[in-house]
Design an enzyme around this catalytic site. Structure first.
Site, PDB file in Angstrom:
ATOM      1  N   CYS A  70     -13.341 -11.324  27.678  1.00 23.78           N
ATOM      2  CA  CYS A  70     -14.551 -10.845  28.354  1.00 23.78           C
ATOM      3  C   CYS A  70     -14.192  -9.658  29.251  1.00 23.78           C
ATOM      4  O   CYS A  70     -13.036  -9.275  29.369  1.00 23.78           O
ATOM      5  CB  CYS A  70     -15.163 -11.950  29.213  1.00 23.78           C
ATOM      6  SG  CYS A  70     -15.345 -13.542  28.396  1.00 23.78           S
ATOM      7  N   MET A  71     -15.188  -9.099  29.925  1.00 23.28           N
ATOM      8  CA  MET A  71     -14.935  -7.949  30.788  1.00 23.28           C
ATOM      9  C   MET A  71     -13.974  -8.305  31.928  1.00 23.28           C
ATOM     10  O   MET A  71     -13.086  -7.519  32.278  1.00 23.28           O
ATOM     11  CB  MET A  71     -16.248  -7.406  31.367  1.00 23.28           C
ATOM     12  CG  MET A  71     -16.069  -6.111  32.154  1.00 23.28           C
ATOM     13  SD  MET A  71     -17.571  -5.503  32.928  1.00 23.28           S
ATOM     14  CE  MET A  71     -18.488  -4.902  31.526  1.00 23.28           C
ATOM     15  N   ASP A  72     -14.154  -9.489  32.514  1.00 24.52           N
ATOM     16  CA  ASP A  72     -13.420  -9.830  33.728  1.00 24.52           C
ATOM     17  C   ASP A  72     -12.596 -11.110  33.616  1.00 24.52           C
ATOM     18  O   ASP A  72     -11.925 -11.500  34.566  1.00 24.52           O
ATOM     19  CB  ASP A  72     -14.412 -10.009  34.890  1.00 24.52           C
ATOM     20  CG  ASP A  72     -15.446  -8.912  34.893  1.00 24.52           C
ATOM     21  OD1 ASP A  72     -15.036  -7.746  35.065  1.00 24.52           O
ATOM     22  OD2 ASP A  72     -16.632  -9.201  34.668  1.00 24.52           O
TER      23      ASP A  72
END
Ligand SMILES: *Cc1c(COP(=O)(O)O)cnc(C)c1O
Length: 374
Positions: free
Chosen positions: A313-315
């Site tokens: 995921c992004m983070d």
């Protein structure tokens, strides 16, 4: 860039002692008069420019090289005095700052000199002429052009030809034909000058360590192996001394949960557990430079390799754990843990790229922490 706060456990740990050792070993390998130009462009290949610059200078590097004028300014604001060479093109508007602050510029066109001469200079502006001996990037490629450039510099009272250099396209490869051609092109152009500038330099890491260690001239430009990475597999197998990877990437488990056979993890539910087990969540994702192509890569928990599962995921991303570890358990994404090691080369292979790219793409959101603070 300075981090304002640092609550998240994700961090790049930079081993400055490894960088120091990698420079010490190079020093042993060079003739006494040869200077080390420490290449610290791109935030020292992602390792943190100011800390690396200090370490390099303390180990005997005498010149710092960067890619852009702004990188030179960033260093000059903290480190006075030391020569800084801008390897790339600079706009003429940078000339006043460069002359005032002892920043050496790379030049390759007489037209640039004519425009730059109109700028205000307070002190002598040192210039290094870039020769395009076969890289096809920036540089002067013919004797005529070189002499026009040299004469244009001579005519400006405050400008001085301090150096001349070139860059090799194939120094990290076994075949020597193209490399040898570049060397002879460069030597021919240098010898055609009426006098030898103070600093003639050509060697990057691959040249200085393996391809042609005799081609030292007055200085070598040491980049990738200062950070403990070999420029290519060809060079890695022929290194004259061992090098140590300086960059580690660490975080901690922020959530651990049981997963039952048949349950899925992450966007697109692309991973489905074949049997019951444990999933750990890591606070690092593609916005930190842990790009989605790294899906399936292992990380180290308690000295064991655990695979990333599902999409990154992004983070955040998720890993499969062999048992229920506690939240706060240390996770090593790059570097050593309990006798196991994950190399930057391993990541590069998985991303189908070169090791140079890996620490560069770890974004500024990941703080660089130094294990050897001066
Ligand atoms: C980046 C760079 C280097 C350093 O190359 P390494 O392979 O990292 O040693 C040297 N010279 C120039 C012109 C560069 O752009």
């Amino acid at each position: 860039m300075e981090q304002l706060s640092n609550y998240r456990p994700t961090k790049a740990v930079i081993d400055l002692q490894a960088i120091r050792n990698n420079i010490k070993n190079l020093r042993q390998h060079l003739q006494d008069h040869v200077q080390i130009i420490a290449v610290v462009k791109a935030n020292a290949y992602g390792h943190g420019v100011i800390e690396v610059a200090h370490a390099a200078l303390e180990e005997g590097a005498t010149i710092l090289a960067v890619a852009t004028p702004d990188e030179a300014v960033q260093i000059r604001q903290v480190i006075p005095g030391t020569d800084i060479l801008v390897l790339g093109a600079s706009p003429v508007q940078f000339v006043p700052y460069a002359s005032e602050h002892n920043i050496i510029l790379t030049v390759f066109s007489p037209e640039w000199i004519l425009e730059a001469a109109k700028q205000h200079t307070t002190k002598t502006l040192l210039l290094h002429i870039k020769i395009d001996s076969g890289m096809g990037r920036i540089g002067t490629a013919s004797q005529d052009q070189l002499h026009q450039l040299y004469d244009a510099i001579q005519k400006v009272p405050n400008f001085e030809t301090d150096g001349i250099f070139t860059h090799f396209a194939t120094a990290d490869e076994e075949d020597a034909v193209y490399f040898d051609k570049q060397v002879s092109n460069f030597k021919e152009l240098v010898h055609s000058l009426p006098s030898k500038p103070r600093l003639v330099h050509a060697a990057n890491t691959a040249t200085a360590l393996v391809k042609d260690p005799t081609l030292q001239f007055d200085a070598v430009r040491y980049g990738i192996s200062m950070y403990g990475l070999a420029p290519s597999g060809y060079v890695a197998q022929r290194l004259p001394f061992p090098i140590e990877q300086a960059f580690s990437l660490e975080t901690e488990l922020v959530h651990v949960k049981e997963i039952r056979a048949g349950q899925s993890v992450g966007y697109g539910a692309t991973y489905t557990a074949a049997e019951n087990g444990y999933v750990g969540t890591l606070p690092i994702g593609y916005a930190d430079g842990m790009i989605r192509k790294l899906g399936g890569q292992s990380v180290l928990v308690d000295g064991q390799r655990c695979p990333i599962i599902g999409r990154i995921c992004m983070d955040q991303c998720m890993i499969l754990l062999p048992q229920a570890y506690n939240v706060g358990e240390k996770v090593t994404l790059l570097g050593a843990q309990k006798g196991e090691f994950i190399s930057i080369d391993e990541w590069a292979a998985r991303c189908e790229t070169i090791n140079y790219e890996v620490p560069c793409i770890i974004t500024a959101r990941v703080p660089r922490i130094y294990n050897n603070v001066r």
